[in-house]
Enzyme design. Sequence first.
Site, PDB file in Angstrom:
ATOM      1  N   TYR A   1       0.834  -1.206   0.000  1.00  0.00           N
ATOM      2  CA  TYR A   1       0.000   0.000   0.000  1.00  0.00           C
ATOM      3  C   TYR A   1       0.869   1.256   0.000  1.00  0.00           C
ATOM      4  O   TYR A   1       2.078   1.196   0.239  1.00  0.00           O
ATOM      5  CB  TYR A   1      -0.920  -0.027   1.239  1.00  0.00           C
ATOM      6  CG  TYR A   1      -2.115   0.893   1.125  1.00  0.00           C
ATOM      7  CD1 TYR A   1      -3.035   0.748   0.090  1.00  0.00           C
ATOM      8  CD2 TYR A   1      -2.332   1.912   2.050  1.00  0.00           C
ATOM      9  CE1 TYR A   1      -4.124   1.586  -0.020  1.00  0.00           C
ATOM     10  CE2 TYR A   1      -3.418   2.755   1.949  1.00  0.00           C
ATOM     11  CZ  TYR A   1      -4.307   2.592   0.911  1.00  0.00           C
ATOM     12  OH  TYR A   1      -5.388   3.436   0.801  1.00  0.00           O
TER      13      TYR A   1
ATOM     14  N   MET B   1      -8.309  -2.910  -8.657  1.00  0.00           N
ATOM     15  CA  MET B   1      -8.586  -4.280  -8.214  1.00  0.00           C
ATOM     16  C   MET B   1      -7.981  -5.313  -9.163  1.00  0.00           C
ATOM     17  O   MET B   1      -7.636  -6.403  -8.742  1.00  0.00           O
ATOM     18  CB  MET B   1     -10.100  -4.521  -8.107  1.00  0.00           C
ATOM     19  CG  MET B   1     -10.827  -3.642  -7.103  1.00  0.00           C
ATOM     20  SD  MET B   1     -10.214  -3.744  -5.415  1.00  0.00           S
ATOM     21  CE  MET B   1     -10.775  -5.328  -4.897  1.00  0.00           C
TER      22      MET B   1
ATOM     23  N   PHE C   1      -7.370   9.820  -7.363  1.00  0.00           N
ATOM     24  CA  PHE C   1      -7.851  10.327  -6.069  1.00  0.00           C
ATOM     25  C   PHE C   1      -7.451   9.337  -4.990  1.00  0.00           C
ATOM     26  O   PHE C   1      -7.593   8.121  -5.151  1.00  0.00           O
ATOM     27  CB  PHE C   1      -9.385  10.487  -6.069  1.00  0.00           C
ATOM     28  CG  PHE C   1      -9.915  10.944  -4.729  1.00  0.00           C
ATOM     29  CD1 PHE C   1      -9.897  12.291  -4.402  1.00  0.00           C
ATOM     30  CD2 PHE C   1     -10.381  10.035  -3.781  1.00  0.00           C
ATOM     31  CE1 PHE C   1     -10.343  12.734  -3.153  1.00  0.00           C
ATOM     32  CE2 PHE C   1     -10.826  10.463  -2.529  1.00  0.00           C
ATOM     33  CZ  PHE C   1     -10.807  11.813  -2.232  1.00  0.00           C
TER      34      PHE C   1
HETATM   35  N1  LIG Z   1      -8.374   5.955  -3.407  1.00  0.00           N
HETATM   36  C1  LIG Z   1      -9.118   5.986  -2.308  1.00  0.00           C
HETATM   37  O1  LIG Z   1      -9.078   6.948  -1.551  1.00  0.00           O
HETATM   38  C2  LIG Z   1     -10.028   4.832  -1.998  1.00  0.00           C
HETATM   39  C3  LIG Z   1     -10.873   4.886  -0.884  1.00  0.00           C
HETATM   40  C4  LIG Z   1     -11.744   3.822  -0.671  1.00  0.00           C
HETATM   41  C5  LIG Z   1     -11.741   2.722  -1.537  1.00  0.00           C
HETATM   42  N2  LIG Z   1     -10.866   2.718  -2.574  1.00  0.00           N
HETATM   43  C6  LIG Z   1     -10.843   1.614  -3.555  1.00  0.00           C
HETATM   44  O2  LIG Z   1     -12.163   1.439  -4.017  1.00  0.00           O
HETATM   45  C7  LIG Z   1     -12.355   0.077  -4.366  1.00  0.00           C
HETATM   46  C8  LIG Z   1     -13.604  -0.430  -3.673  1.00  0.00           C
HETATM   47  O3  LIG Z   1     -13.356  -0.488  -2.260  1.00  0.00           O
HETATM   48  P1  LIG Z   1     -14.537  -1.013  -1.321  1.00  0.00           P
HETATM   49  O4  LIG Z   1     -14.052  -1.111   0.094  1.00  0.00           O
HETATM   50  O5  LIG Z   1     -15.717  -0.195  -1.608  1.00  0.00           O
HETATM   51  O6  LIG Z   1     -14.711  -2.508  -1.939  1.00  0.00           O
HETATM   52  P2  LIG Z   1     -15.576  -3.721  -1.410  1.00  0.00           P
HETATM   53  O7  LIG Z   1     -16.859  -3.234  -0.834  1.00  0.00           O
HETATM   54  O8  LIG Z   1     -14.720  -4.585  -0.555  1.00  0.00           O
HETATM   55  O9  LIG Z   1     -15.893  -4.481  -2.784  1.00  0.00           O
HETATM   56  C9  LIG Z   1     -14.861  -4.987  -3.597  1.00  0.00           C
HETATM   57  C10 LIG Z   1     -15.233  -4.711  -5.039  1.00  0.00           C
HETATM   58  O10 LIG Z   1     -14.151  -5.029  -5.886  1.00  0.00           O
HETATM   59  C11 LIG Z   1     -14.609  -5.863  -6.958  1.00  0.00           C
HETATM   60  N3  LIG Z   1     -13.505  -6.715  -7.377  1.00  0.00           N
HETATM   61  C12 LIG Z   1     -12.715  -7.469  -6.589  1.00  0.00           C
HETATM   62  N4  LIG Z   1     -11.774  -8.090  -7.332  1.00  0.00           N
HETATM   63  C13 LIG Z   1     -11.985  -7.705  -8.621  1.00  0.00           C
HETATM   64  C14 LIG Z   1     -11.361  -7.996  -9.857  1.00  0.00           C
HETATM   65  N5  LIG Z   1     -10.308  -8.824  -9.920  1.00  0.00           N
HETATM   66  N6  LIG Z   1     -11.875  -7.451 -10.977  1.00  0.00           N
HETATM   67  C15 LIG Z   1     -12.932  -6.639 -10.917  1.00  0.00           C
HETATM   68  N7  LIG Z   1     -13.576  -6.315  -9.773  1.00  0.00           N
HETATM   69  C16 LIG Z   1     -13.102  -6.843  -8.640  1.00  0.00           C
HETATM   70  C17 LIG Z   1     -15.756  -6.633  -6.362  1.00  0.00           C
HETATM   71  O11 LIG Z   1     -16.580  -7.115  -7.380  1.00  0.00           O
HETATM   72  P3  LIG Z   1     -17.207  -8.621  -7.326  1.00  0.00           P
HETATM   73  O12 LIG Z   1     -18.304  -8.568  -6.299  1.00  0.00           O
HETATM   74  O13 LIG Z   1     -17.691  -8.823  -8.716  1.00  0.00           O
HETATM   75  O14 LIG Z   1     -16.071  -9.532  -6.941  1.00  0.00           O
HETATM   76  C18 LIG Z   1     -16.422  -5.524  -5.532  1.00  0.00           C
HETATM   77  O15 LIG Z   1     -17.203  -4.711  -6.356  1.00  0.00           O
HETATM   78  C19 LIG Z   1     -11.072  -0.642  -3.998  1.00  0.00           C
HETATM   79  O16 LIG Z   1     -10.246  -0.695  -5.137  1.00  0.00           O
HETATM   80  C20 LIG Z   1     -10.444   0.271  -2.966  1.00  0.00           C
HETATM   81  O17 LIG Z   1      -9.053   0.123  -2.873  1.00  0.00           O
HETATM   82  C21 LIG Z   1     -10.015   3.739  -2.820  1.00  0.00           C
END
Ligand SMILES: NC(=O)c1ccc[n+]([C@@H]2O[C@H](COP(=O)([O-])OP(=O)(O)OC[C@H]3O[C@@H](n4cnc5c(N)ncnc54)[C@H](OP(=O)(O)O)[C@@H]3O)[C@@H](O)[C@H]2O)c1
Length: 326
Positions: free
Chosen positions: A52, A240, A262
């Site tokens: 990370y 992801m 972001f």
């Molecule tokens: N930059 C930032 O500030 C920030 C802040 C928060 C979150 N995030 C990012 O936002 C994303 C979502 O986070 P979250 O906590 O909301 O997730 P989450 O609720 O844990 O859900 C995970 C998501 O990722 C998808 N996924 C997992 N593996 C995948 C793959 N190989 N290909 C395509 N889709 C995949 C899942 O789809 P399926 O159900 O189809 O498996 C699900 O929609 C993550 O990438 C996280 O790192 C970034």
Amino acid sequence: MLAIRHHEFGKPTDVLRVEDVDAPLPEVGAVRVRLLAAALNPSDYGMIAGSYGRLRELPAIAGREGVGVIDALGAHVSGWEVGQWVRFPGDDGAWCEYACASANHLVAVPKGVPLEQAALSFVNPPTAFCLLTKIVSLKGGDWIVQNASNSAVGVAVIQLAKSMGIHTINLVRREELIDPLRDLGADHVVLEGSDWTRATEAMTNGAPIRLALNSIGGESAIDQIKVLGKGGTQVTFGGMVGDKVRFPTRFLIFNDVRLVGFWWDNWSRENGLDAVRSVLNQVYRYMSEGSLKIPISGNYPFSQFSDALAHDKSPRLGKILLHPDS
Ligand SMILES: NC(=O)c1ccc[n+]([C@@H]2O[C@H](COP(=O)([O-])OP(=O)(O)OC[C@H]3O[C@@H](n4cnc5c(N)ncnc54)[C@H](OP(=O)(O)O)[C@@H]3O)[C@@H](O)[C@H]2O)c1
């Protein structure tokens, strides 16, 4: 106290252990917070694996998001009371029973926010709020597209966008998600790889798509760029899939598309605690009135964290929470 810790970076199932460690005592000007519930997020895996953008010294307590209750005040603390709900001080890890923090750095959770929602309120909903309000200036009636729409960020985007009058096209990988996401307020829910890019003009009645939210990468990110209107913006905030996104040259040149990133951690550091509290207060307003609700898939005690990790990796619509055993 019990804490879920790792002594080396690696796969969570290989390196995490529940360990008994000394509970901290609040110093002058600090409070101690008892964990009520903590979240599992994709970034936790990155921190445990050592990949990370920000890492802890080892041995480290895992996890970074949770809600707790103030259970002890250090000397010279004013304005805070035992019993108040606050963001669990997760800088040194959130998957543990107690943590201390300076009273000046606390974030209060208002009464009326449900416990499980509070536990999930500090990372994904504020990210969703910022994606909708701080990247481009959207107005009611505008269209956006997002992938991983069943993620916590995704469902927060759907619900916040609906409250703001913004229309959403939502990409998912499983058909069974289409109806539940429509029920949450999605305008359109489409399957990745389904040739959906040809149908967007009909979906929006010819209105341009102004913003694309990308947390996956790969082909999904490239498809989004193809459907953006002239001068549209794609913001990448997750990866992801993990592979490199090919640079779609012609869309950058002929459509003047912008690609930006972001990271909530950066935004918080750069804008300061008052700005973070202000975003969270908006999130709490939506949560309190019930227009923002992140689905929950499971609750697990620390002693069953392996089951929680397995559940987190299985197909789901909703987050997994961890609680102290007692
Ligand atoms: N930059 C930032 O500030 C920030 C802040 C928060 C979150 N995030 C990012 O936002 C994303 C979502 O986070 P979250 O906590 O909301 O997730 P989450 O609720 O844990 O859900 C995970 C998501 O990722 C998808 N996924 C997992 N593996 C995948 C793959 N190989 N290909 C395509 N889709 C995949 C899942 O789809 P399926 O159900 O189809 O498996 C699900 O929609 C993550 O990438 C996280 O790192 C970034």
